[in-house]
Scaffold this active site. Sequence first.
Site, PDB file in Angstrom:
ATOM      1  CB  SER A 125      13.880  -2.979   9.046  1.00 36.84           C
ATOM      2  OG  SER A 125      12.733  -2.646   8.314  1.00 36.84           O
ATOM      3  CE1 TYR A 150      10.586  -4.970  13.267  1.00 37.46           C
ATOM      4  CE2 TYR A 150       9.729  -3.287  11.781  1.00 37.46           C
ATOM      5  CZ  TYR A 150      10.554  -4.371  12.017  1.00 37.46           C
ATOM      6  OH  TYR A 150      11.348  -4.848  11.002  1.00 37.46           O
ATOM      7  CE  LYS A 154      14.360  -5.156  13.300  1.00 39.81           C
ATOM      8  NZ  LYS A 154      15.138  -6.341  13.687  1.00 39.81           N
TER       9      LYS A 154
HETATM   10  C1  UD1 Z   1       6.697  -3.970   7.497  1.00 44.55           C
HETATM   11  C2  UD1 Z   1       7.792  -3.048   7.959  1.00 44.55           C
HETATM   12  C3  UD1 Z   1       9.120  -3.700   7.755  1.00 44.55           C
HETATM   13  C4  UD1 Z   1       9.146  -4.991   8.494  1.00 44.55           C
HETATM   14  C5  UD1 Z   1       8.052  -5.874   7.996  1.00 44.55           C
HETATM   15  C6  UD1 Z   1       8.094  -7.127   8.833  1.00 44.55           C
HETATM   16  C7  UD1 Z   1       7.546  -0.662   7.791  1.00 44.55           C
HETATM   17  C8  UD1 Z   1       7.458   0.499   6.870  1.00 44.55           C
HETATM   18  N1  UD1 Z   1       7.731  -1.824   7.187  1.00 44.55           N
HETATM   19  O1  UD1 Z   1       6.787  -4.040   6.085  1.00 44.55           O
HETATM   20  O2  UD1 Z   1      10.123  -2.884   8.259  1.00 44.55           O
HETATM   21  O3  UD1 Z   1      10.394  -5.604   8.345  1.00 44.55           O
HETATM   22  O4  UD1 Z   1       6.799  -5.204   8.129  1.00 44.55           O
HETATM   23  O5  UD1 Z   1       6.897  -7.584   9.250  1.00 44.55           O
HETATM   24  O6  UD1 Z   1       7.442  -0.562   8.982  1.00 44.55           O
HETATM   25  N2  UD1 Z   1      -0.658  -5.314   2.415  1.00 44.55           N
HETATM   26  C9  UD1 Z   1      -1.968  -5.464   2.002  1.00 44.55           C
HETATM   27  N3  UD1 Z   1      -2.723  -6.439   2.595  1.00 44.55           N
HETATM   28  C10 UD1 Z   1      -2.237  -7.259   3.571  1.00 44.55           C
HETATM   29  C11 UD1 Z   1      -0.896  -7.100   3.986  1.00 44.55           C
HETATM   30  C12 UD1 Z   1      -0.135  -6.102   3.397  1.00 44.55           C
HETATM   31  O7  UD1 Z   1      -2.434  -4.739   1.131  1.00 44.55           O
HETATM   32  O8  UD1 Z   1      -2.985  -8.114   4.070  1.00 44.55           O
HETATM   33  C13 UD1 Z   1       0.184  -4.274   1.785  1.00 44.55           C
HETATM   34  C14 UD1 Z   1       0.707  -3.241   2.757  1.00 44.55           C
HETATM   35  O9  UD1 Z   1      -0.184  -2.192   2.905  1.00 44.55           O
HETATM   36  C15 UD1 Z   1       2.020  -2.853   2.082  1.00 44.55           C
HETATM   37  C16 UD1 Z   1       2.475  -4.120   1.369  1.00 44.55           C
HETATM   38  O10 UD1 Z   1       1.308  -4.921   1.248  1.00 44.55           O
HETATM   39  O11 UD1 Z   1       1.783  -1.861   1.122  1.00 44.55           O
HETATM   40  C17 UD1 Z   1       3.518  -4.884   2.128  1.00 44.55           C
HETATM   41  O12 UD1 Z   1       3.085  -5.064   3.459  1.00 44.55           O
HETATM   42  P1  UD1 Z   1       3.839  -6.017   4.495  1.00 44.55           P
HETATM   43  O13 UD1 Z   1       4.145  -7.316   3.853  1.00 44.55           O
HETATM   44  O14 UD1 Z   1       3.042  -6.037   5.746  1.00 44.55           O
HETATM   45  O15 UD1 Z   1       5.227  -5.301   4.736  1.00 44.55           O
HETATM   46  P2  UD1 Z   1       5.555  -3.778   5.145  1.00 44.55           P
HETATM   47  O16 UD1 Z   1       4.435  -3.182   5.894  1.00 44.55           O
HETATM   48  O17 UD1 Z   1       6.028  -3.086   3.927  1.00 44.55           O
END
Ligand code: UD1
Length: 339
Positions: A125, A150, A154
């Site tokens: 990841s 987590y 990795k």
């Molecule tokens: C995270 C992990 C990634 C992992 C993935 C799997 C890190 C940096 N990233 O990705 O390695 O493979 O989870 O689960 O550890 N967001 C919102 N509202 C929500 C959900 C998300 O605003 O309800 C935003 C988050 O703040 C982020 C973006 O959307 O900026 C993507 O979030 P998400 O889909 O959870 O993935 P990551 O956190 O990037």
Amino acid sequence: MKILVTGGLGYIGAHTVVELQAAGYEVIIVDNLSNTRIAVLDKIEQISGIRPQYSNFDLADRNACFDFFKNTKNIEGIIHFAAYKAVGESVQKPIMYYHNNIGSLINIMENMELHNIPNLVFSSSCTVYGQPDELPVTEQAPRKPAMSPYGNTKQIAEDIIRDTIYSSKLKSIALRYFNPVGAHETALIGELPLGVPNNLMPFITQTASGIRQQLSVFGEDYNTPDGTAIRDYIHVVDLAKAHVIAVKRMIEKTGKLDFEIFNLGTGNGFSVLEVIKSFEKVSEKKLNYKIVDRREGDIEKVWANTDFANMELGWKAEKSLDEMTLSSWNYQLELDKNN
Ligand code: UD1
């Protein structure tokens, strides 16, 4: 050519199984259904016309794992997806994460040595980079201290693979995924976590379909053009295709090193608000969302330098953000139809 796909009924696993079958590989799936449903097996068969062999057991269970490998012959390569992946949950339950994500890898690698199965494709990841100093991030960027158990699993897994390869005949390709989203064009498989989604895209589609009331956008005070965090979203089918190429590279021995690492992303960063806008455009629906505080552990921005994967694997992500949001939405509509 038998390929073992662990976690093959999960989100990325199922899409990869379908692409492997299309490329002519025979697939064996091991999945303990910890974050998916058995119905995915039927969907895979519906798409490809081939029902893969399937075993349900926990790869972290040493005896079960050794029994499986003793009784399963002629595996050419393994794609190891099976792992827990919820960042927040890993902070609450670190031992559960280390036990599962590290325990299963160790069991698998011991059996690879025992039964002379040389090839391992590992699900890594972009989390290993933390907040990179330079963007786009290349595979040479230093790994930062993990922000969660987590993320640490990795990093440790990559280290275990590197060390084991050094002293054995095994080979591996670690694929560092950025943010996989989207669904298969048939809308038969897609991202359907059990319970409340942690990730952005399933939360968006479930909010639009009324399963969730409101999407929380985590933070608008980041140092980005619109203040929301930026990620490199990649269509899961593009990602799945890269796995087929990686497996082929290992089997045909065209790799340059015994342990190779590739970034899998598009090279483009999109903010949370840009993803929402794309979703609203393709679905013609207004999304109910509100801005809330930042989520703990989130980084500000990350996107991939994909030159190395493009050049060495001859692979390039092809699908646009709109194709990602549209296919995710079509998958949600299909789920809603059947509920
Ligand atoms: C995270 C992990 C990634 C992992 C993935 C799997 C890190 C940096 N990233 O990705 O390695 O493979 O989870 O689960 O550890 N967001 C919102 N509202 C929500 C959900 C998300 O605003 O309800 C935003 C988050 O703040 C982020 C973006 O959307 O900026 C993507 O979030 P998400 O889909 O959870 O993935 P990551 O956190 O990037």
